[in-house]
Design an enzyme around this catalytic site. Structure first.
Site, PDB file in Angstrom:
ATOM      1  N   CYS A  42       0.849  -1.198   0.000  1.00  0.00           N
ATOM      2  CA  CYS A  42       0.000   0.000   0.000  1.00  0.00           C
ATOM      3  C   CYS A  42       0.880   1.242   0.000  1.00  0.00           C
ATOM      4  O   CYS A  42       1.954   1.252   0.601  1.00  0.00           O
ATOM      5  CB  CYS A  42      -0.900   0.045   1.234  1.00  0.00           C
ATOM      6  SG  CYS A  42      -2.164  -1.229   1.310  1.00  0.00           S
TER       7      CYS A  42
ATOM      8  N   CYS B  24      -3.410  -7.883   7.398  1.00  0.00           N
ATOM      9  CA  CYS B  24      -3.567  -7.124   6.156  1.00  0.00           C
ATOM     10  C   CYS B  24      -5.007  -6.638   6.057  1.00  0.00           C
ATOM     11  O   CYS B  24      -5.915  -7.451   5.837  1.00  0.00           O
ATOM     12  CB  CYS B  24      -3.213  -7.969   4.934  1.00  0.00           C
ATOM     13  SG  CYS B  24      -3.384  -7.062   3.362  1.00  0.00           S
TER      14      CYS B  24
ATOM     15  N   GLN C 266     -10.869 -11.211 -11.298  1.00  0.00           N
ATOM     16  CA  GLN C 266     -10.857  -9.869 -10.716  1.00  0.00           C
ATOM     17  C   GLN C 266     -10.557  -9.977  -9.225  1.00  0.00           C
ATOM     18  O   GLN C 266     -11.040 -10.877  -8.543  1.00  0.00           O
ATOM     19  CB  GLN C 266     -12.197  -9.175 -10.941  1.00  0.00           C
ATOM     20  CG  GLN C 266     -12.563  -8.952 -12.395  1.00  0.00           C
ATOM     21  CD  GLN C 266     -11.741  -7.865 -13.080  1.00  0.00           C
ATOM     22  OE1 GLN C 266     -10.956  -7.166 -12.428  1.00  0.00           O
ATOM     23  NE2 GLN C 266     -11.918  -7.721 -14.375  1.00  0.00           N
TER      24      GLN C 266
ATOM     25  N   CYS D 193      -7.580  -1.529 -16.676  1.00  0.00           N
ATOM     26  CA  CYS D 193      -6.811  -1.428 -15.435  1.00  0.00           C
ATOM     27  C   CYS D 193      -5.615  -0.494 -15.611  1.00  0.00           C
ATOM     28  O   CYS D 193      -4.707  -0.481 -14.788  1.00  0.00           O
ATOM     29  CB  CYS D 193      -6.352  -2.809 -14.968  1.00  0.00           C
ATOM     30  SG  CYS D 193      -5.331  -3.695 -16.159  1.00  0.00           S
TER      31      CYS D 193
END
Length: 414
Positions: free
Chosen positions: A71, A146, A251, A372
């Site tokens: 992240c 997470c 996905q 994407c």
């Protein structure tokens, strides 16, 4: 050299950007309006100290945040973060001189990601550790919590570490466990195992199979080749339940998939026949087939085989014609797409410029482009616009939570 910097914006990779005496400086984990002190080397800020925090700064949820590279934007409040993703789409379109309505970003909940790629290394104490790469480094950060991943994946980390042990047999192996939560349990495909020396030994394979049984995995595969399958991993696409191919594409977040499917289906209503290009195993195909007959094509043979298995087991849908075809080398021509009044395409990150170039020659009145990568989408959108299509609207989708990645659904008409 130590410098005091004022962050003016967040760049496309998620780093804050300040203007230094020698040009732009990229400062990770910072926000617009913040004043920071940092060591600056070659345009990058290191050892960043926040002097004046932004009012939009929030406490990150993960105890690994800042070290783990998974992240990059967990420290940003939700509203400005989602608006930043919307702005990234606007900027990509602007580079191609495209103006269109960009809708607010569709958010996804935390703990919703059903697919993760866990790197494996041997720790200092000799045990296998799982985690993600550190920021700008090959170093592995061991992950025990997470907030992005489905809690069922996180709960399986200790058992997955025991499965990973067998794949560290060769010192040059750098395994990655591609873990997916399916309707029948965890599906794990392992890549990065040294093969030049003969690959995984029979003894290591048996250890992996035993660990897979102890972890109650639905399936364990090595680079797409099944080692053991206790239950066929299955996923639901609209009215269909489809067997997921080993190592196949899916996905990452069900809520993101649902948002994209909903918009695609709404855009093609009324079409007598629809094409679904880069269809994979049928995430869009089956919902579309509730409305109209579908021509589905993809370069993945296993994906098309899974789609055909889903067709055979599903009742109450319109006919689906499934083709295994490399749409990069052999894009479908207008003749191949005859009768299709709407076209949906969901290509990989590289986009689909050659296939897109074929669409203006069809009779299709509408195109739905799922992407994407806003940059390659904007390039392909320019092809359609120059050929007479109108870009009606674009919806960003935050499938990859707290990362710089942006997905989108775009609707074209003519």
């Amino acid at each position: 050299m130590t410098e005091t910097l004022t962050i003016t914006r967040v760049g496309g990779q998620g780093d804050g950007i300040a203007q230094g005496p020698d040009g732009p400086v990229f400062a990770p984990l910072t926000l617009p309006g913040e004043t920071v002190r940092a060591e600056v080397r070659d345009g990058r800020a290191e050892q960043v100290e926040i002097l004046t925090p932004s009012p939009d700064r929030v406490a990150p949820l993960s105890p690994h945040y800042g070290d783990c590279g998974g992240c990059s934007l967990q420290h940003w409040a939700t509203e400005p973060y989602l608006e930043w993703k919307r702005e990234q789409v606007r900027l990509a379109l602007a580079r191609e001189r495209i103006e269109a309505e960009v809708e607010p970003t569709v958010a996804v909940p935390q703990g919703s990601r059903r697919r993760v790629a866990l790197h494996v290394r041997r720790g200092p104490d000799g045990r296998a550790i799982l985690g993600f790469k550190a920021r700008k480094s090959w170093r592995l950060v061991e992950i025990t919590e997470c907030p992005v991943a489905d809690p069922r994946l996180v709960a399986a980390f200790p058992a997955l570490a025991r499965v990973a042990e067998a794949f560290l047999e060769h010192p040059k192996s750098a395994p990655t466990l591609h873990v997916t939560w399916t309707l029948t349990g965890l599906d794990v495909d392992v890549t990065g195992v040294e093969r030049r020396s003969g690959g995984l030994s029979r003894d290591a394979q048996m250890r992996a199979i035993e660990a897979s049984a102890a972890a109650d995995l639905a399936r364990l595969s090595l680079a797409g080749d099944t080692l053991v399958m206790a239950r066929q991993p299955k996923v639901a696409f609209g009215p269909a339940v489809v067997p997921l191919p080993a190592g196949g594409f899916l996905q990452a977040v069900p809520e993101a998939e649902a948002a994209m499917v909903e918009r695609a289906v709404a855009a093609v209503k009324g079409a007598k026949k629809v094409a679904d290009l880069f269809c994979g195993a049928g995430a869009f195909t089956f919902p579309l087939a509730e409305l109209a007959p579908v021509l589905a094509a993809d370069g993945s043979g296993p994906g098309i085989a899974a789609l055909k298995a889903g067709i055979a087991a599903t009742r109450g849908i319109k006919p689906i014609e499934a083709q295994a075809r490399d749409l990069f080398r052999r894009p479908l021509a207008p003749y191949d797409l005859r009768g299709c009044e709407a076209i949906v395409l969901d290509p990989p990150r590289a986009g689909a410029v050659d296939q897109t170039a074929q669409l203006p020659g069809t009779k299709a009145g509408g195109v739905v482009y799922v992407s994407c990568n806003p940059q390659t989408f904007a390039r392909d959108a320019r092809v359609l616009i120059d050929a007479g299509f109108t870009l009606e609207r674009v919806t960003p989708v935050d499938q990859f939570l707290w990362s710089a990645h942006v997905e989108l659904v775009a609707v074209f008409s003519r």
